[in-house]
Design a protein around this motif. Sequence first.
Motif, short mmCIF file in Angstrom:
data_model
loop_
_atom_site.label_atom_id
_atom_site.label_comp_id
_atom_site.label_asym_id
_atom_site.label_seq_id
_atom_site.Cartn_x
_atom_site.Cartn_y
_atom_site.Cartn_z
N VAL A 124 0.82 -1.21 0.00
CA VAL A 124 0.00 0.00 0.00
C VAL A 124 0.87 1.27 0.00
CG1 VAL A 124 -1.72 1.31 1.31
CG2 VAL A 124 -1.94 -1.18 1.08
N ILE A 125 1.91 1.28 0.79
CA ILE A 125 2.78 2.46 0.85
C ILE A 125 3.44 2.69 -0.50
CG2 ILE A 125 4.82 3.47 1.96
CD1 ILE A 125 3.96 1.82 4.50
N GLN A 126 3.89 1.63 -1.12
CA GLN A 126 4.50 1.75 -2.45
C GLN A 126 3.47 2.25 -3.47
OE1 GLN A 126 6.17 -1.93 -3.87
NE2 GLN A 126 6.93 -1.02 -5.75
N MET A 127 2.25 1.78 -3.38
CA MET A 127 1.19 2.24 -4.28
C MET A 127 0.98 3.74 -4.14
SD MET A 127 -2.80 1.07 -4.46
CE MET A 127 -2.52 -0.38 -5.44
N ILE A 128 0.94 4.21 -2.92
CA ILE A 128 0.77 5.65 -2.67
C ILE A 128 1.96 6.42 -3.22
CG2 ILE A 128 0.64 7.41 -0.85
CD1 ILE A 128 -0.96 5.24 0.79
N ILE A 144 -10.54 -3.90 4.98
CA ILE A 144 -9.89 -5.14 4.56
C ILE A 144 -9.86 -6.18 5.68
CG2 ILE A 144 -8.61 -4.26 2.58
CD1 ILE A 144 -6.28 -3.66 4.36
N GLU A 145 -10.95 -6.21 6.43
CA GLU A 145 -11.22 -7.30 7.37
C GLU A 145 -10.08 -7.64 8.32
OE1 GLU A 145 -14.36 -7.95 7.47
OE2 GLU A 145 -14.63 -6.81 5.63
N GLY A 146 -9.51 -6.63 8.94
CA GLY A 146 -8.51 -6.87 9.97
C GLY A 146 -7.08 -6.61 9.56
N ALA A 147 -6.77 -6.63 8.28
CA ALA A 147 -5.40 -6.35 7.84
C ALA A 147 -5.03 -4.89 8.08
CB ALA A 147 -5.21 -6.72 6.37
N GLU A 148 -6.03 -4.06 8.37
CA GLU A 148 -5.76 -2.66 8.71
C GLU A 148 -4.78 -2.57 9.88
OE1 GLU A 148 -10.16 -2.86 7.45
OE2 GLU A 148 -8.83 -4.06 8.69
N TRP A 149 -4.90 -3.52 10.82
CA TRP A 149 -4.06 -3.51 12.02
C TRP A 149 -2.58 -3.64 11.68
CZ3 TRP A 149 -6.10 -1.71 16.27
CH2 TRP A 149 -7.47 -1.82 16.45
N ASP A 150 -2.27 -4.24 10.54
CA ASP A 150 -0.89 -4.35 10.09
C ASP A 150 -0.47 -3.15 9.25
OD1 ASP A 150 -0.32 -6.95 11.19
OD2 ASP A 150 -1.61 -7.79 9.63
N LEU A 155 2.00 2.56 7.66
CA LEU A 155 1.71 3.77 6.89
C LEU A 155 1.94 5.02 7.73
CD1 LEU A 155 0.71 5.24 4.37
CD2 LEU A 155 -1.64 4.83 5.16
N ALA A 156 1.47 4.98 8.98
CA ALA A 156 1.61 6.15 9.85
C ALA A 156 3.06 6.53 10.09
CB ALA A 156 0.91 5.90 11.18
N SER A 157 3.94 5.54 10.11
CA SER A 157 5.36 5.83 10.36
C SER A 157 6.14 6.09 9.06
CB SER A 157 6.01 4.69 11.14
OG SER A 157 6.00 3.50 10.36
N SER A 158 5.46 6.00 7.93
CA SER A 158 6.11 6.21 6.64
C SER A 158 6.14 7.70 6.29
CB SER A 158 5.33 5.46 5.55
OG SER A 158 5.67 5.93 4.28
#
Length: 168
Positions: A124-128, A144-150, A155-158
Amino acid sequence: APSADRAPKCVFIDLGAADGNTFHKFLGDGYTNVQNCPSGGAWEAYLVEANPWFGPSLRALQDKYPGKVHVFSSTAAFMCAATASFYLDSHNHEHNYWGSSMSFNHPDAVRGGHKKVTVPTVNVIQMIRENTVQSDSVILKMDIEGAEWDIVPCLASSPFATLVDSFY
């Protein structure tokens, strides 16, 4: 990354795009007034969906909006590019199979008898980073059914988190 001197636009990144229902919400001003997007209402959309059942609907949207809609069908959103097991919800037709998940223990994965497919993942970070510039209005929708936690902590630290203007 795109050229910083290209015209700015709204970029809608839909993680967990299902059959395109939230893309239609975007076009219907459900996340922003699309007519007010930069450069006279310019927009582009990236639709990511792991459940292969939605591939035909998403590809139809890509065909309808060539060059504006980019589909990552049978692809899971994650924090790295790899492959992942994805468990299909085969019971919740009335809710658009909303329980399909990367989690083996998700209640709908259990109820569905753990119907598993292996899908590639998109970073996701690379896509952005590769598809947006600072002057864009970036709308990130993540269901995305729980993968948000990962993904969210990464993303926040990127340094590319600042490219996201709205997060749903």
